[in-house]
Design an enzyme around this catalytic site. Sequence first.
Site, short mmCIF file in Angstrom:
data_model
loop_
_atom_site.label_atom_id
_atom_site.label_comp_id
_atom_site.label_asym_id
_atom_site.label_seq_id
_atom_site.Cartn_x
_atom_site.Cartn_y
_atom_site.Cartn_z
N LYS A 226 0.81 -1.20 0.00
CA LYS A 226 0.00 0.00 0.00
C LYS A 226 0.85 1.26 0.00
CE LYS A 226 -3.37 -2.20 3.04
NZ LYS A 226 -3.99 -2.14 4.41
N GLU B 109 7.88 2.42 -5.85
CA GLU B 109 7.92 2.06 -4.43
C GLU B 109 8.01 3.30 -3.56
OE1 GLU B 109 7.39 0.00 -2.28
OE2 GLU B 109 8.25 -1.98 -2.62
N ASP B 110 7.52 3.20 -2.36
CA ASP B 110 7.71 4.29 -1.40
C ASP B 110 9.09 4.20 -0.77
OD1 ASP B 110 6.79 1.90 -0.29
OD2 ASP B 110 6.02 2.88 1.50
N ASP C 96 14.28 -0.85 1.53
CA ASP C 96 14.91 -0.97 2.85
C ASP C 96 15.92 -2.12 2.79
OD1 ASP C 96 15.40 -0.93 5.55
OD2 ASP C 96 13.35 -1.26 6.18
N ARG D 296 -0.55 7.06 6.99
CA ARG D 296 -0.22 7.07 5.56
C ARG D 296 -0.64 8.38 4.92
NH1 ARG D 296 1.15 1.71 4.05
NH2 ARG D 296 -0.03 0.08 5.13
N LYS E 31 16.87 3.51 1.68
CA LYS E 31 17.52 3.39 2.99
C LYS E 31 18.66 2.37 2.85
CE LYS E 31 14.63 3.01 6.79
NZ LYS E 31 14.00 2.23 7.89
N PHE F 108 13.24 4.72 11.34
CA PHE F 108 11.87 4.31 11.03
C PHE F 108 11.07 5.55 10.61
CE2 PHE F 108 7.44 3.41 12.12
CZ PHE F 108 7.27 2.23 11.41
N VAL F 109 10.45 5.47 9.44
CA VAL F 109 9.74 6.64 8.90
C VAL F 109 8.27 6.34 8.63
CG1 VAL F 109 11.69 7.91 7.90
CG2 VAL F 109 10.67 6.03 6.61
C1 PRP Z 1 7.24 -1.67 2.60
C2 PRP Z 1 7.53 -0.88 1.34
C3 PRP Z 1 8.20 -1.87 0.45
C4 PRP Z 1 8.92 -2.78 1.42
C5 PRP Z 1 10.35 -2.40 1.44
O1 PRP Z 1 6.04 -2.35 2.44
O2 PRP Z 1 6.37 -0.34 0.76
O3 PRP Z 1 7.27 -2.60 -0.33
O4 PRP Z 1 8.34 -2.57 2.72
O5 PRP Z 1 11.05 -3.19 2.38
P1 PRP Z 1 12.25 -4.15 2.00
O6 PRP Z 1 13.16 -3.40 1.09
O7 PRP Z 1 12.86 -4.42 3.36
O8 PRP Z 1 11.69 -5.39 1.37
P2 PRP Z 1 5.28 -3.04 3.66
O9 PRP Z 1 5.62 -4.50 3.69
O10 PRP Z 1 5.50 -2.27 4.93
O11 PRP Z 1 3.76 -2.94 3.20
P3 PRP Z 1 2.88 -1.63 2.91
O12 PRP Z 1 3.49 -0.95 1.70
O13 PRP Z 1 1.52 -2.19 2.61
O14 PRP Z 1 2.91 -0.76 4.13
#
Ligand code: PRP
Length: 182
Positions: free
Chosen positions: A46, A102-103, A106, A168, A134, A155-156
């Site tokens: 999301k 992607e947002d 990580d 969000r 990150k 953590f953001v």
């Molecule tokens: C977050 C973000 C990426 C992923 C990145 O999604 O949107 O998809 O984590 O992390 P990584 O590089 O460690 O794999 P999340 O699983 O939190 O789901 P969301 O977007 O629905 O909040």
Amino acid sequence: MAEHAHPPEFEVLLDTEAIQRRVRELGAEITRDYAGRELDLVGVLKGSLLFMADLARAIALPLTCDFLRVSSYEGGTKTTGVVRFDFDLTQPIKDKHVLLVEDIIDTGLTMSFLLETLRLRMPASIKVVTLLDKPGNRRTEVPIDYVGFTIPNRFVIGYGLDLEGRYRNLPYIAAMKEPAAG
Ligand code: PRP
């Protein structure tokens, strides 16, 4: 009108104006790079929700928007590296120019899984844009074509990113405060 507010243990890291300016720059760069081609934007839900909406408006090209959602199995930690589709794209991407949106990247495990999986569908090209990178927490190398901001390992929340599902809708990004030194 009520103000947006973040929890007290967070502080603003990137304000609304900085984000909007950078999204416009990314949109202009992508518009130049893909000139003459049609683009398939693929938002990873999301978290990409707000970024996707703003970025799409900043790209002056014919484009389509599609979405998918993946989640990591949490075998104790989020970083087991096992990722699965919660739901998949609605349209084929064969012979298309795909830009994954992607947002945040990580550990890199989500994007690495997506690139590996979507490449099997034979797109004409596949690239990655992320608002936040990150790199301090990376567990696997991921090629990223467009980065909005490189951020420290904090953590953001906000602008699509959540804390237990909330925040969000903040138009800015806030980071958890670091413990005071000393
Ligand atoms: C977050 C973000 C990426 C992923 C990145 O999604 O949107 O998809 O984590 O992390 P990584 O590089 O460690 O794999 P999340 O699983 O939190 O789901 P969301 O977007 O629905 O909040």
